[in-house]
Write a protein that holds these residues in place. Structure first.
Motif, PDB file in Angstrom:
ATOM      1  N   ASP A  96       0.815  -1.225   0.000  1.00 30.36           N
ATOM      2  CA  ASP A  96       0.000   0.000   0.000  1.00 30.36           C
ATOM      3  C   ASP A  96       0.846   1.273   0.000  1.00 30.36           C
ATOM      4  N   MET A  97       2.145   1.114  -0.322  1.00 25.19           N
ATOM      5  CA  MET A  97       3.031   2.278  -0.386  1.00 25.19           C
ATOM      6  C   MET A  97       2.987   2.845  -1.804  1.00 25.19           C
ATOM      7  N   GLY A  98       2.432   4.028  -1.975  1.00 27.14           N
ATOM      8  CA  GLY A  98       2.310   4.617  -3.303  1.00 27.14           C
ATOM      9  C   GLY A  98       1.262   5.696  -3.302  1.00 27.14           C
ATOM     10  N   SER A  99       0.568   5.814  -4.415  1.00 24.90           N
ATOM     11  CA  SER A  99      -0.407   6.891  -4.531  1.00 24.90           C
ATOM     12  C   SER A  99      -1.691   6.369  -5.162  1.00 24.90           C
ATOM     13  N   GLU A 100      -2.816   6.697  -4.536  1.00 28.07           N
ATOM     14  CA  GLU A 100      -4.096   6.363  -5.129  1.00 28.07           C
ATOM     15  C   GLU A 100      -4.438   7.470  -6.130  1.00 28.07           C
ATOM     16  N   THR A 101      -4.903   7.107  -7.312  1.00 28.63           N
ATOM     17  CA  THR A 101      -5.312   8.130  -8.290  1.00 28.63           C
ATOM     18  C   THR A 101      -6.734   7.800  -8.756  1.00 28.63           C
ATOM     19  N   GLN A 102      -7.324   8.695  -9.544  1.00 27.91           N
ATOM     20  CA  GLN A 102      -8.686   8.461 -10.056  1.00 27.91           C
ATOM     21  C   GLN A 102      -8.714   7.230 -10.946  1.00 27.91           C
ATOM     22  N   THR A 103      -7.537   6.905 -11.522  1.00 27.96           N
ATOM     23  CA  THR A 103      -7.514   5.783 -12.477  1.00 27.96           C
ATOM     24  C   THR A 103      -6.805   4.549 -11.922  1.00 27.96           C
ATOM     25  N   GLY A 104      -6.520   4.560 -10.629  1.00 30.18           N
ATOM     26  CA  GLY A 104      -5.899   3.370 -10.043  1.00 30.18           C
ATOM     27  C   GLY A 104      -4.705   3.710  -9.170  1.00 30.18           C
ATOM     28  N   PHE A 105      -4.079   2.652  -8.674  1.00 30.68           N
ATOM     29  CA  PHE A 105      -2.964   2.793  -7.724  1.00 30.68           C
ATOM     30  C   PHE A 105      -1.636   2.913  -8.474  1.00 30.68           C
ATOM     31  N   LEU A 106      -0.777   3.819  -8.001  1.00 32.58           N
ATOM     32  CA  LEU A 106       0.576   3.916  -8.559  1.00 32.58           C
ATOM     33  C   LEU A 106       1.585   3.570  -7.475  1.00 32.58           C
ATOM     34  N   SER A 107       2.455   2.609  -7.777  1.00 29.83           N
ATOM     35  CA  SER A 107       3.462   2.190  -6.791  1.00 29.83           C
ATOM     36  C   SER A 107       4.585   3.233  -6.721  1.00 29.83           C
ATOM     37  N   LEU A 108       5.457   3.083  -5.729  1.00 27.82           N
ATOM     38  CA  LEU A 108       6.608   3.995  -5.612  1.00 27.82           C
ATOM     39  C   LEU A 108       7.474   3.944  -6.868  1.00 27.82           C
ATOM     40  N   GLU A 109       7.596   2.734  -7.447  1.00 30.53           N
ATOM     41  CA  GLU A 109       8.403   2.581  -8.668  1.00 30.53           C
ATOM     42  C   GLU A 109       7.778   3.383  -9.808  1.00 30.53           C
ATOM     43  N   GLU A 110       6.437   3.267  -9.938  1.00 31.41           N
ATOM     44  CA  GLU A 110       5.749   3.991 -11.021  1.00 31.41           C
ATOM     45  C   GLU A 110       5.833   5.506 -10.815  1.00 31.41           C
ATOM     46  N   LEU A 111       5.929   5.902  -9.553  1.00 30.61           N
ATOM     47  CA  LEU A 111       6.045   7.333  -9.242  1.00 30.61           C
ATOM     48  C   LEU A 111       7.498   7.804  -9.303  1.00 30.61           C
ATOM     49  N   ASP A 112       8.413   6.837  -9.499  1.00 34.98           N
ATOM     50  CA  ASP A 112       9.848   7.121  -9.514  1.00 34.98           C
ATOM     51  C   ASP A 112      10.303   7.724  -8.178  1.00 34.98           C
ATOM     52  N   LEU A 113       9.749   7.147  -7.090  1.00 37.05           N
ATOM     53  CA  LEU A 113      10.053   7.691  -5.760  1.00 37.05           C
ATOM     54  C   LEU A 113      10.775   6.702  -4.852  1.00 37.05           C
ATOM     55  N   GLY A 114      11.102   5.532  -5.391  1.00 36.02           N
ATOM     56  CA  GLY A 114      11.815   4.575  -4.545  1.00 36.02           C
ATOM     57  C   GLY A 114      11.362   3.164  -4.826  1.00 36.02           C
ATOM     58  N   THR A 115      11.588   2.292  -3.830  1.00 34.16           N
ATOM     59  CA  THR A 115      11.245   0.880  -4.032  1.00 34.16           C
ATOM     60  C   THR A 115      10.194   0.422  -3.020  1.00 34.16           C
ATOM     61  N   SER A 116       9.313  -0.455  -3.488  1.00 36.96           N
ATOM     62  CA  SER A 116       8.325  -1.038  -2.573  1.00 36.96           C
ATOM     63  C   SER A 116       8.469  -2.560  -2.577  1.00 36.96           C
ATOM     64  N   LYS A 117       9.591  -3.063  -3.112  1.00 39.08           N
ATOM     65  CA  LYS A 117       9.758  -4.521  -3.237  1.00 39.08           C
ATOM     66  C   LYS A 117      11.218  -4.914  -3.038  1.00 39.08           C
ATOM     67  N   TYR A 118      11.436  -5.845  -2.149  1.00 33.21           N
ATOM     68  CA  TYR A 118      12.772  -6.414  -1.977  1.00 33.21           C
ATOM     69  C   TYR A 118      12.716  -7.895  -2.346  1.00 33.21           C
ATOM     70  N   ASP A 119      13.586  -8.285  -3.274  1.00 34.40           N
ATOM     71  CA  ASP A 119      13.647  -9.697  -3.670  1.00 34.40           C
ATOM     72  C   ASP A 119      14.518 -10.469  -2.694  1.00 34.40           C
ATOM     73  N   CYS A 120      14.125 -11.714  -2.432  1.00 37.56           N
ATOM     74  CA  CYS A 120      14.946 -12.581  -1.574  1.00 37.56           C
ATOM     75  C   CYS A 120      15.787 -13.471  -2.494  1.00 37.56           C
ATOM     76  N   ASP A 121      16.942 -13.902  -1.990  1.00 36.19           N
ATOM     77  CA  ASP A 121      17.834 -14.756  -2.789  1.00 36.19           C
ATOM     78  C   ASP A 121      17.136 -16.101  -3.020  1.00 36.19           C
ATOM     79  N   ILE A 122      16.763 -16.324  -4.281  1.00 35.74           N
ATOM     80  CA  ILE A 122      15.882 -17.454  -4.603  1.00 35.74           C
ATOM     81  C   ILE A 122      16.563 -18.810  -4.361  1.00 35.74           C
ATOM     82  N   THR A 123      17.902 -18.833  -4.441  1.00 38.43           N
ATOM     83  CA  THR A 123      18.618 -20.091  -4.164  1.00 38.43           C
ATOM     84  C   THR A 123      18.373 -20.516  -2.716  1.00 38.43           C
TER      85      THR A 123
END
Ligand SMILES: O=C(O)c1cccc(C(=O)CC[C@H]2O[C@@H](n3cnc4c(=O)[nH]cnc43)[C@H](O)[C@@H]2O)c1
Length: 226
Positions: A96-123
């Protein structure tokens, strides 16, 4: 002699694992699962991503750790993770980190404001999943969402799944723990023992005791993998 001591201290800290839970009952379950091993430090970081981030950062500033794990109970999305099963995160998302807009949700990445996702080492995620399975626990991997509010309606559950179709579980701390660990380049993981279905809130239906037993069992695998 002093140089030798420093080398020994550095070597010992190289494989230290920090495990962050939200509440005391989760910490107790994790500790019961682990053998009394000084390689593992289990702390109660508090509920919510802000408390979790501050507590993790504080622990990381006082000692060196090779791995950080966010562990506890969580909600499982319907048909994605059953109550009394376990989810290991492939990635940890502040959904839920991002921005709600009239046309839907924008993530931090879409807003170019940072990251909302950390990947774990899949191995390690795969190695861990297999190890947990050998302990007789029903385990899945997938995205674990971090929310600031526990989802309480079917509508919100659907909205979150639309945003992240690969989500299996939700909890409230993972992203905070991950942000603190990643700031100092330490790999981070998350596991959630499922106590309830994500959706309409019925606290009396939460299988906390059972989920804590699953968390305890799964914690026994940490020392085999990390
Ligand atoms: O009352 C108890 O005995 C007890 C024992 C262990 C844990 C608790 C909690 O209330 C833990 C709160 C913690 O749980 C996570 N959680 C669990 N289900 C969900 C969910 O559906 N959505 C979001 N978070 C969930 C969350 O991480 C909380 O911090 C009580």
């Amino acid at each position: 002699m002093e140089d030798g001591l420093i080398v020994v201290k550095e070597f010992l800290s190289m494989n230290k694992v920090l495990i962050v839970t939200a509440v005391e009952a989760e910490k107790d379950a994790v500790k019961r699962g682990l053998d009394n091993n000084s390689r593992f430090e289990v702390i109660v970081g508090g509920v919510g991503l802000a408390e979790a981030a501050v507590s993790t950062a504080f622990a990381l500033s006082h000692s060196t750790f090779s791995t950080v794990i966010s562990a506890g109970i969580g909600g499982g999305f319907e048909n994605k993770a059953d109550v009394e099963s376990l989810v290991v995160a492939s990635d940890i998302r502040a959904v839920d980190m991002g921005s709600e807009t009239q046309t839907g949700f924008l993530s931090l990445e879409e807003l170019d404001l940072g990251t909302s996702k950390y990947d774990c080492d899949i191995t390690y995620v795969e190695k861990w999943r297999k190890q947990i399975e050998t302990f007789g626990v029903d385990v899945q991997t997938g995205s674990i969402l971090t929310t600031t509010t526990t989802t309480g309606t079917v509508q919100t559950a659907h909205k979150l799944l639309q945003r992240v179709p690969e989500a299996r579980a939700e909890a409230m701390e993972g992203f905070g723990v991950a942000a603190a660990a990643r700031r100092v380049s330490v790999p981070v993981y998350e596991m959630r023992a499922i106590s309830n279905v994500v959706g309409p809130r019925d606290r009396n239906e939460w299988k906390i005791k059972e989920a804590l037993a699953v968390l305890e069992k799964a914690s026994g695998t940490i020392q085999e993998v990390f």
